[in-house]
Design a protein around this motif. Structure first.
Motif, PDB file in Angstrom:
ATOM      1  N   MET A   1       0.834  -1.372  -0.237  1.00 16.84           N
ATOM      2  CA  MET A   1       0.088   0.150  -0.194  1.00 16.84           C
ATOM      3  C   MET A   1       0.799   1.116   0.016  1.00 16.84           C
ATOM      4  O   MET A   1       0.563   2.254  -0.480  1.00 16.84           O
ATOM      5  CB  MET A   1      -0.830   0.175   1.154  1.00 16.84           C
ATOM      6  N   THR A   2       1.896   1.241   0.582  1.00 18.26           N
ATOM      7  CA  THR A   2       2.868   2.397   0.711  1.00 18.26           C
ATOM      8  C   THR A   2       4.129   2.266  -0.077  1.00 18.26           C
ATOM      9  O   THR A   2       4.806   3.296  -0.029  1.00 18.26           O
ATOM     10  CB  THR A   2       3.212   2.591   2.318  1.00 18.26           C
ATOM     11  N   THR A   3       4.179   1.366  -1.094  1.00 19.22           N
ATOM     12  CA  THR A   3       5.474   1.171  -1.776  1.00 19.22           C
ATOM     13  C   THR A   3       5.529   2.363  -2.678  1.00 19.22           C
ATOM     14  O   THR A   3       6.697   2.642  -3.209  1.00 19.22           O
ATOM     15  CB  THR A   3       5.535  -0.131  -2.701  1.00 19.22           C
ATOM     16  N   HIS A   4       4.560   3.019  -3.009  1.00 21.53           N
ATOM     17  CA  HIS A   4       4.715   4.040  -4.092  1.00 21.53           C
ATOM     18  C   HIS A   4       4.946   5.821  -3.297  1.00 21.53           C
ATOM     19  O   HIS A   4       4.493   6.721  -3.851  1.00 21.53           O
ATOM     20  CB  HIS A   4       3.492   4.171  -4.795  1.00 21.53           C
ATOM     21  N   LEU A   5       5.365   5.734  -1.970  1.00 16.56           N
ATOM     22  CA  LEU A   5       5.634   6.884  -1.421  1.00 16.56           C
ATOM     23  C   LEU A   5       6.853   6.762  -0.798  1.00 16.56           C
ATOM     24  O   LEU A   5       7.325   6.135  -0.067  1.00 16.56           O
ATOM     25  CB  LEU A   5       4.534   6.705  -0.122  1.00 16.56           C
ATOM     26  N   LYS A   6       7.664   8.059  -1.031  1.00 22.14           N
ATOM     27  CA  LYS A   6       8.873   8.436  -0.331  1.00 22.14           C
ATOM     28  C   LYS A   6       8.595   9.122   0.862  1.00 22.14           C
ATOM     29  O   LYS A   6       8.173  10.391   0.470  1.00 22.14           O
ATOM     30  CB  LYS A   6       9.946   9.266  -1.288  1.00 22.14           C
ATOM     31  N   VAL A   7       8.942   8.752   2.153  1.00 26.33           N
ATOM     32  CA  VAL A   7       8.373   9.386   3.122  1.00 26.33           C
ATOM     33  C   VAL A   7       9.943  10.173   3.499  1.00 26.33           C
ATOM     34  O   VAL A   7      10.767   9.611   3.722  1.00 26.33           O
ATOM     35  CB  VAL A   7       8.003   8.535   4.414  1.00 26.33           C
ATOM     36  N   TYR A   8       9.658  11.521   3.784  1.00 24.06           N
ATOM     37  CA  TYR A   8      10.740  12.371   3.965  1.00 24.06           C
ATOM     38  C   TYR A   8      11.250  12.032   5.570  1.00 24.06           C
ATOM     39  O   TYR A   8      10.342  12.266   6.572  1.00 24.06           O
ATOM     40  CB  TYR A   8      10.745  13.738   3.714  1.00 24.06           C
ATOM     41  N   ASP A   9      12.587  11.956   5.817  1.00 23.50           N
ATOM     42  CA  ASP A   9      13.025  12.218   7.300  1.00 23.50           C
ATOM     43  C   ASP A   9      14.122  13.541   7.120  1.00 23.50           C
ATOM     44  O   ASP A   9      13.959  14.357   6.143  1.00 23.50           O
ATOM     45  CB  ASP A   9      13.936  10.956   7.606  1.00 23.50           C
ATOM     46  N   GLU A  10      14.717  13.648   8.163  1.00 21.37           N
ATOM     47  CA  GLU A  10      15.170  14.873   8.442  1.00 21.37           C
ATOM     48  C   GLU A  10      16.351  15.138   7.512  1.00 21.37           C
ATOM     49  O   GLU A  10      16.789  16.240   7.013  1.00 21.37           O
ATOM     50  CB  GLU A  10      15.758  14.980   9.936  1.00 21.37           C
ATOM     51  N   SER A  11      17.062  13.774   7.186  1.00 24.71           N
ATOM     52  CA  SER A  11      18.113  13.877   6.218  1.00 24.71           C
ATOM     53  C   SER A  11      17.775  14.249   4.668  1.00 24.71           C
ATOM     54  O   SER A  11      18.493  14.791   3.943  1.00 24.71           O
ATOM     55  CB  SER A  11      18.884  12.605   6.082  1.00 24.71           C
ATOM     56  N   ALA A  12      16.593  14.003   4.357  1.00 22.80           N
ATOM     57  CA  ALA A  12      15.960  14.354   3.111  1.00 22.80           C
ATOM     58  C   ALA A  12      15.643  15.614   2.717  1.00 22.80           C
ATOM     59  O   ALA A  12      15.952  16.139   1.782  1.00 22.80           O
ATOM     60  CB  ALA A  12      14.449  13.362   2.886  1.00 22.80           C
ATOM     61  N   VAL A  13      15.869  16.603   3.809  1.00 21.76           N
ATOM     62  CA  VAL A  13      15.538  17.858   3.652  1.00 21.76           C
ATOM     63  C   VAL A  13      16.549  18.975   3.993  1.00 21.76           C
ATOM     64  O   VAL A  13      16.566  20.097   3.949  1.00 21.76           O
ATOM     65  CB  VAL A  13      14.205  18.592   4.016  1.00 21.76           C
ATOM     66  N   LYS A  14      17.483  18.493   5.073  1.00 25.76           N
ATOM     67  CA  LYS A  14      18.374  19.148   5.737  1.00 25.76           C
ATOM     68  C   LYS A  14      19.277  20.025   4.579  1.00 25.76           C
ATOM     69  O   LYS A  14      19.696  21.155   5.161  1.00 25.76           O
ATOM     70  CB  LYS A  14      19.267  18.130   6.277  1.00 25.76           C
ATOM     71  N   ALA A  15      19.666  19.214   3.563  1.00 20.92           N
ATOM     72  CA  ALA A  15      20.414  20.496   2.699  1.00 20.92           C
ATOM     73  C   ALA A  15      19.436  21.521   2.217  1.00 20.92           C
ATOM     74  O   ALA A  15      20.377  22.660   1.551  1.00 20.92           O
ATOM     75  CB  ALA A  15      20.785  19.541   1.390  1.00 20.92           C
ATOM     76  N   LEU A  16      18.265  21.549   2.220  1.00 15.99           N
ATOM     77  CA  LEU A  16      17.519  22.516   1.725  1.00 15.99           C
ATOM     78  C   LEU A  16      17.267  23.668   2.844  1.00 15.99           C
ATOM     79  O   LEU A  16      16.788  24.874   2.395  1.00 15.99           O
ATOM     80  CB  LEU A  16      16.069  22.072   1.181  1.00 15.99           C
ATOM     81  N   CYS A  17      17.612  23.509   3.947  1.00 11.58           N
ATOM     82  CA  CYS A  17      17.229  24.155   5.093  1.00 11.58           C
ATOM     83  C   CYS A  17      18.271  25.166   5.612  1.00 11.58           C
ATOM     84  O   CYS A  17      19.382  24.831   5.631  1.00 11.58           O
ATOM     85  CB  CYS A  17      16.724  23.326   6.326  1.00 11.58           C
ATOM     86  N   SER A  18      17.625  26.574   5.977  1.00 13.43           N
ATOM     87  CA  SER A  18      18.940  27.266   6.464  1.00 13.43           C
ATOM     88  C   SER A  18      18.438  27.702   7.787  1.00 13.43           C
ATOM     89  O   SER A  18      17.200  27.617   8.331  1.00 13.43           O
ATOM     90  CB  SER A  18      19.133  28.444   5.573  1.00 13.43           C
ATOM     91  N   SER A  19      19.428  28.439   8.562  1.00 14.48           N
ATOM     92  CA  SER A  19      18.714  29.188   9.918  1.00 14.48           C
ATOM     93  C   SER A  19      19.308  30.317  10.275  1.00 14.48           C
ATOM     94  O   SER A  19      20.412  30.873   9.392  1.00 14.48           O
ATOM     95  CB  SER A  19      19.182  28.150  11.158  1.00 14.48           C
ATOM     96  N   ARG A  20      18.898  30.946  11.037  1.00 13.86           N
ATOM     97  CA  ARG A  20      18.954  32.478  11.314  1.00 13.86           C
ATOM     98  C   ARG A  20      18.635  32.653  12.766  1.00 13.86           C
ATOM     99  O   ARG A  20      17.781  32.265  13.326  1.00 13.86           O
ATOM    100  CB  ARG A  20      18.299  33.479  10.423  1.00 13.86           C
ATOM    101  N   GLU A  21      19.619  33.279  13.349  1.00  5.05           N
ATOM    102  CA  GLU A  21      19.687  33.529  14.918  1.00  5.05           C
ATOM    103  C   GLU A  21      18.521  34.463  15.199  1.00  5.05           C
ATOM    104  O   GLU A  21      17.916  35.408  14.454  1.00  5.05           O
ATOM    105  CB  GLU A  21      20.932  34.445  15.419  1.00  5.05           C
ATOM    106  N   ASN A  22      17.810  34.161  16.254  1.00  9.05           N
ATOM    107  CA  ASN A  22      16.470  34.881  16.736  1.00  9.05           C
ATOM    108  C   ASN A  22      15.335  34.837  15.739  1.00  9.05           C
ATOM    109  O   ASN A  22      14.511  35.721  15.683  1.00  9.05           O
ATOM    110  CB  ASN A  22      16.730  36.299  17.042  1.00  9.05           C
ATOM    111  N   GLU A  23      15.274  33.710  14.691  1.00  6.39           N
ATOM    112  CA  GLU A  23      14.214  33.492  13.903  1.00  6.39           C
ATOM    113  C   GLU A  23      13.992  32.124  13.938  1.00  6.39           C
ATOM    114  O   GLU A  23      14.607  31.386  13.770  1.00  6.39           O
ATOM    115  CB  GLU A  23      14.541  34.166  12.574  1.00  6.39           C
TER     116      GLU A  23
END
Length: 349
Positions: A1-23
């Motif tokens: 039932m779920t073979t056609h879904l790629k479930v994201y974990d933190e590693s899947a999106v980490k490269a896309l994410c940025s951070s900023r102090e106090n935000e």
């Protein structure tokens, strides 16, 4: 039932994410699914913990190619993520109720499609067969989301994916659904094999679509057979020309009038982003609606308590005149704005 879904974990999106102090960024306020638990149960658990909306990507351009159109719709989802995940989280939007689920797995189908030429009749037939397989995969993944009582926001790919979404919602609710579509094309071409411009015709023929209204249909971009078949089904449209050229009705009036014509059945909110002027899309146009017009459509449609999903299709970053990088930035900004409109509308209900 779920073979056609790629479930994201933190590693899947980490490269896309940025951070900023106090935000706090959107990605820091959103949820990911527990990949150690059965997907259906994990979605049910997420709903119980207060999650309401699910972000799902579809990285395909088989549907547009099967409609004799351009490719590039594979890149819309990553373009969106790059922009949306890094926007600030604040009091004006409820991203804490959003789950970043992942994407429908169509990798093997895309590999096959990349070898096919849509100008060759036999290969065009194969593309349309592959599009049917996408329908089945989209439906199976959407079944999981609807069964958990969650509202999906589906991004990427062609407008062909409306069929799988409509099938899933209609089967879950055990009733034909309604749909309102913001786009230049009716999506009601003949059932000649599956592609991006006949999803609503198939949904109607299969009795999953109860009522349907197109806002912004272009009078000169739909053949007479399509217009005749819409009339036969008693489906309505308000044309781009009526709104912006003849000025017979305002956009707000057109949307509200269409929404008031629906019964209490579940409502699908559909956007073909090729309705937006200068949008990098499967069909690039210079004469169309603005981004703010489209945001307004999404906002008003989402206010209907019957609305159960948002589907944003046909964005194709590689079709930008200045190249892929410009297209990724453009598409990411526009799709994020439309998702924000949906979430803000729901937040204010």
């Amino acid at each position: 039932m779920t073979t056609h879904l790629k479930v994201y974990d933190e590693s899947a999106v980490k490269a896309l994410c940025s951070s900023r102090e106090n935000e706090t960024k959107a990605w820091q306020s959103m949820a990911l699914l527990d990949t150690q638990v059965n997907v259906q149960q994990a979605l049910i658990d997420a709903a119980q913990f207060g999650i309401r909306y699910v972000l799902l990507g579809i990285c395909e351009d088989i549907g547009p190619k099967a409609n004799l159109g351009n490719g590039g719709a594979t890149q819309a989802w990553p373009a969106f993520l790059q922009q949306f995940l890094n926007q600030p989280h604040n009091q004006f939007i409820n991203t804490q109720k959003v789950l970043l689920l992942g994407e429908v797995d169509v990798d093997n189908l895309m590999l096959q499609s990349n070898q096919l030429d849509n100008q060759q009749p036999s290969q065009l037939t194969k593309l349309r067969e592959l599009c049917q397989y996408i329908d089945e995969r989209v439906e199976s993944v959407l079944n999981l989301i609807f069964k958990a009582g969650l509202e999906p926001i589906i991004i990427g790919g062609g407008h062909n994916n409306s069929l799988g979404i409509i099938r899933a919602l209609s089967k879950y609710k055990n009733t034909p659904i309604n749909a309102i579509n913001f786009g230049p094309h009716a999506g009601f071409r003949e059932p000649e094999g599956r592609h991006s411009d006949n999803s609503f015709r198939y949904a109607y023929n299969e009795q999953y679509l109860n009522n349907y209204h197109v806002i912004g249909l272009h009078e000169l971009k739909n053949n007479q057979a399509v217009i005749n078949e819409m009339a036969k089904a008693d489906f309505k449209f308000t044309s781009y020309q009526s709104i912006h050229i003849k000025r017979e009705v305002t956009l707000t009036q057109a949307i509200n009038s269409a929404l008031s014509g629906f019964n209490e059945a579940p409502l699908g909110v559909e956007v073909d982003v090729s309705s937006i002027a200068y949008m990098p899309a499967s069909t690039y146009i210079c004469s169309g609606f603005s981004v703010s017009d489209t945001e307004h459509f999404v906002y008003l449609a989402a206010k209907k308590c019957q609305s159960k999903y948002l589907h944003l299709s046909e964005a194709a970053p590689s079709q930008h005149p200045n190249g892929l990088d410009s297209g990724i930035d453009h598409c990411g900004q526009v799709i994020s704005a439309l998702v924000n409109s949906y979430l803000q509308s729901k937040y204010n209900i």
